[in-house]
Write an enzyme that holds these catalytic residues in place. Structure first.
Site, mmCIF file in Angstrom:
data_model
loop_
_atom_site.group_PDB
_atom_site.id
_atom_site.type_symbol
_atom_site.label_atom_id
_atom_site.label_comp_id
_atom_site.label_asym_id
_atom_site.label_seq_id
_atom_site.Cartn_x
_atom_site.Cartn_y
_atom_site.Cartn_z
ATOM 1 N N SER A 127 0.857 -1.177 0.000
ATOM 2 C CA SER A 127 0.000 0.000 0.000
ATOM 3 C C SER A 127 0.903 1.240 0.000
ATOM 4 C CB SER A 127 -0.888 -0.041 1.248
ATOM 5 O OG SER A 127 -1.680 1.114 1.345
ATOM 6 N N LYS A 153 -1.037 -0.920 -4.450
ATOM 7 C CA LYS A 153 -2.233 -0.107 -4.158
ATOM 8 C C LYS A 153 -1.782 1.326 -3.923
ATOM 9 C CE LYS A 153 -4.782 0.234 0.198
ATOM 10 N NZ LYS A 153 -5.560 -0.515 1.204
ATOM 11 N N LEU A 154 -2.418 2.259 -4.615
ATOM 12 C CA LEU A 154 -2.124 3.682 -4.421
ATOM 13 C C LEU A 154 -3.228 4.314 -3.587
ATOM 14 C CD1 LEU A 154 -1.170 4.830 -8.064
ATOM 15 C CD2 LEU A 154 0.373 4.005 -6.250
ATOM 16 N N LYS A 155 -2.842 5.053 -2.563
ATOM 17 C CA LYS A 155 -3.817 5.869 -1.856
ATOM 18 C C LYS A 155 -4.169 7.041 -2.769
ATOM 19 C CE LYS A 155 -4.067 3.875 2.248
ATOM 20 N NZ LYS A 155 -5.328 3.376 2.838
ATOM 21 N N ASP A 181 -7.128 3.207 -3.218
ATOM 22 C CA ASP A 181 -7.886 3.282 -1.963
ATOM 23 C C ASP A 181 -8.108 4.757 -1.628
ATOM 24 O OD1 ASP A 181 -9.016 3.020 0.533
ATOM 25 O OD2 ASP A 181 -7.336 1.914 1.440
ATOM 26 N N ASN A 183 -10.116 5.842 0.978
ATOM 27 C CA ASN A 183 -10.480 6.038 2.388
ATOM 28 C C ASN A 183 -11.649 7.012 2.560
ATOM 29 O OD1 ASN A 183 -7.181 5.359 2.918
ATOM 30 N ND2 ASN A 183 -8.694 4.346 4.213
ATOM 31 N N GLU A 206 -11.146 1.039 -3.711
ATOM 32 C CA GLU A 206 -11.510 0.737 -2.322
ATOM 33 C C GLU A 206 -12.096 1.980 -1.658
ATOM 34 O OE1 GLU A 206 -8.071 -0.824 -0.348
ATOM 35 O OE2 GLU A 206 -8.932 -0.731 1.661
ATOM 36 N N ASP A 231 -14.106 -1.239 2.601
ATOM 37 C CA ASP A 231 -13.236 -1.469 3.760
ATOM 38 C C ASP A 231 -13.976 -0.916 4.986
ATOM 39 O OD1 ASP A 231 -11.280 -1.206 5.773
ATOM 40 O OD2 ASP A 231 -9.768 -0.273 4.516
ATOM 41 N N LYS A 255 -10.499 -7.055 7.568
ATOM 42 C CA LYS A 255 -9.482 -6.856 8.608
ATOM 43 C C LYS A 255 -10.117 -7.347 9.895
ATOM 44 C CE LYS A 255 -7.795 -2.553 6.500
ATOM 45 N NZ LYS A 255 -7.738 -1.087 6.599
ATOM 46 N N GLY A 283 -4.595 -4.473 5.791
ATOM 47 C CA GLY A 283 -3.547 -4.340 6.799
ATOM 48 C C GLY A 283 -3.694 -3.039 7.549
HETATM 49 O O1 OSB Z 1 -7.377 1.871 4.425
HETATM 50 O O2 OSB Z 1 -6.419 0.023 4.095
HETATM 51 C C1 OSB Z 1 -6.465 1.104 4.687
HETATM 52 C C2 OSB Z 1 -3.368 1.507 6.912
HETATM 53 C C3 OSB Z 1 -3.921 2.119 7.997
HETATM 54 C C4 OSB Z 1 -5.270 2.422 7.983
HETATM 55 C C5 OSB Z 1 -6.062 2.111 6.879
HETATM 56 C C6 OSB Z 1 -5.495 1.479 5.783
HETATM 57 C C7 OSB Z 1 -4.129 1.205 5.778
HETATM 58 C C8 OSB Z 1 -3.408 0.626 4.657
HETATM 59 C C9 OSB Z 1 -2.079 -0.027 4.981
HETATM 60 O O3 OSB Z 1 -3.743 0.743 3.513
HETATM 61 C C10 OSB Z 1 -1.962 -1.445 4.572
HETATM 62 C C11 OSB Z 1 -0.764 -2.084 5.239
HETATM 63 O O4 OSB Z 1 -0.812 -2.360 6.464
HETATM 64 O O5 OSB Z 1 0.244 -2.293 4.556
HETATM 65 MG MG MG Z 2 -8.587 0.810 2.988
#
Ligand code: OSB
Ligand code: MG
Length: 360
Positions: A127, A153-155, A181, A183, A206, A231, A255, A283
């Site tokens: 990520s 995966k790109l935020k 992702d 969020n 995501e 998520d 998760k 994760g």
């Molecule tokens: O949205 O998936 C998420 C980490 C912290 C909180 C939310 C997210 C994440 C990640 C990290 O995307 C994934 C990783 O633990 O490598």
């Molecule tokens: Mg996520």
């Protein structure tokens, strides 16, 4: 009801090897809460998924420690049980994980076996947090691709989406498994804009919208061809059932922390499998303690997409456990008793900021 002989809450602060930026802000270190239980025949460890601030979901590390101390641990010693407390899934999951680890260690049985894992290695992705520039992002992605991660995966967030995705596709070609992702940083009015991501053959998008906007996700899913994955919206098997039946998602991120523990995570896995919906393991920048448990979960048969569980060196210069190392884009699921790993005393000593004994 007989509870454990001792319960310990341990707080640690681990520097991240690089800052991790999401639509909610940037993490420079991981504020970790570990639960350790001692029963008559074994010790057990659980890692709380909560971050230091309540920006991903409502939980945060200090709050999780507080509800464990005041409400959850005391309920191990009466008949009310943890379910009599509303919410706080990450705090509950950490305590349940520690209890399960101790029980399994006592039996000499692995978590992998208990959960019904179908394989011994798990394909994993990485990520990539929001980056200061396109060049910095391409350099970061190049490093991970070279290391052999099975997927990137790109935020993303409004203002950082089509450009970075397009740049990564241009540079790394059509064979790179790529997903994004958000969020929850978009609104349903952005559906037209999100269509611009459809031309990049993404595995999924995501959580484009806030957690409670299931109908908004239905509307977005109807307007884009990229599969929507949820998520933050999925807190239980009931949530997953609702989201799938509404058409709010075609893929589910699981998760254990977010859903209150491994047992609920398995229920979501099973429900999705029955509905023909693929799942993958998310994760939370876990140390080796949390990652070991997550890998056992990610080895179940319907976890068909690469997990967000990277090698130890993607997060920490020194992990709490033996390091998890990438081999051909996979991590190995520990198969010793319980979670199969134990934190190193020297690493605990180095990173611990406080230890609290709750029962003795
Ligand atoms: O949205 O998936 C998420 C980490 C912290 C909180 C939310 C997210 C994440 C990640 C990290 O995307 C994934 C990783 O633990 O490598
Ligand atoms: Mg996520």
């Amino acid at each position: 009801m007989t509870g454990p002989e001792a319960v310990e809450l341990r707080r640690l602060r681990l520097p991240l090897v690089e800052p991790f930026g999401t639509a909610h802000g940037t993490q420079h270190e991981r504020d970790v809460l570990l639960v350790r239980v001692l029963t008559s025949d074994a010790e057990g460890w659980g890692e709380c998924a909560a971050l230091s601030e309540p920006t991903y979901t409502a939980e945060y590390t200090e709050g999780a420690a507080d509800v464990l101390r005041r409400h959850l641990v005391p309920r191990l010693f009466d008949d009310a049980g943890l379910d009599s407390v509303q919410g706080h899934p990450m705090a509950k999951a950490a305590l349940r994980a520690a209890l399960l680890d101790a029980a399994l260690r006592g039996e000499g049985r692995s978590l992998k076996d208990y959960l019904g894992a179908a394989r011994s290695t798990v394909p994993v992705g990485v990520s990539v947090g929001l980056q200061p520039s396109l060049d910095a992002m391409l350099e970061t992605v190049a490093r991970y691709v070279e290391q052999g991660y099975a997927r990137v995966k790109l935020k993303i967030q409004p203002g950082w989406d089509v450009e970075p995705v397009s740049a990564v596709r241009d540079r790394f070609g059509p064979r790179l498994q790529l997903q994004v992702d958000a969020n929850g940083s978009y609104t349903v009015d952005d559906a037209r804009h999100l269509q611009d991501l459809d031309s990049f053959a993404l595995v999924l998008i995501e959580q484009p919208l806030p957690a409670d906007d299931l109908l908004g996700h239905v509307a977005v899913a109807e307007r884009i061809t990229t599969p929507v994955c949820l998520d933050e919206s999925i807190g239980s098997a009931a949530d997953a059932d609702t989201a799938i039946r509404l058409g709010a998602c075609r893929i589910v991120n699981i998760k254990a922390g977010r859903v209150g523990g491994l047992d609920e995570a398995v229920r979501i896995h099973d429900l999705c499998q029955k509905q023909g919906v693929p799942v993958w393991c998310g994760g939370m920048l876990e140390t080796g303690v949390g990652r070991a448990a997550a890998l056992a979960l990610a080895a179940l048969p319907n976890f068909t997409l690469p997990a967000d569980l990277s090698a130890s060196d993607r997060y920490y210069r020194e992990d709490l456990t033996d390091p998890f190392v990438l081999h051909d884009g996979c991590l190995t699921v520990p198969d010793g008793p319980g979670i199969g790993v134990t934190p190193h005393p020297e690493a605990l000593a180095q990173f611990t900021t406080s230890v609290e004994q709750l029962v003795q």
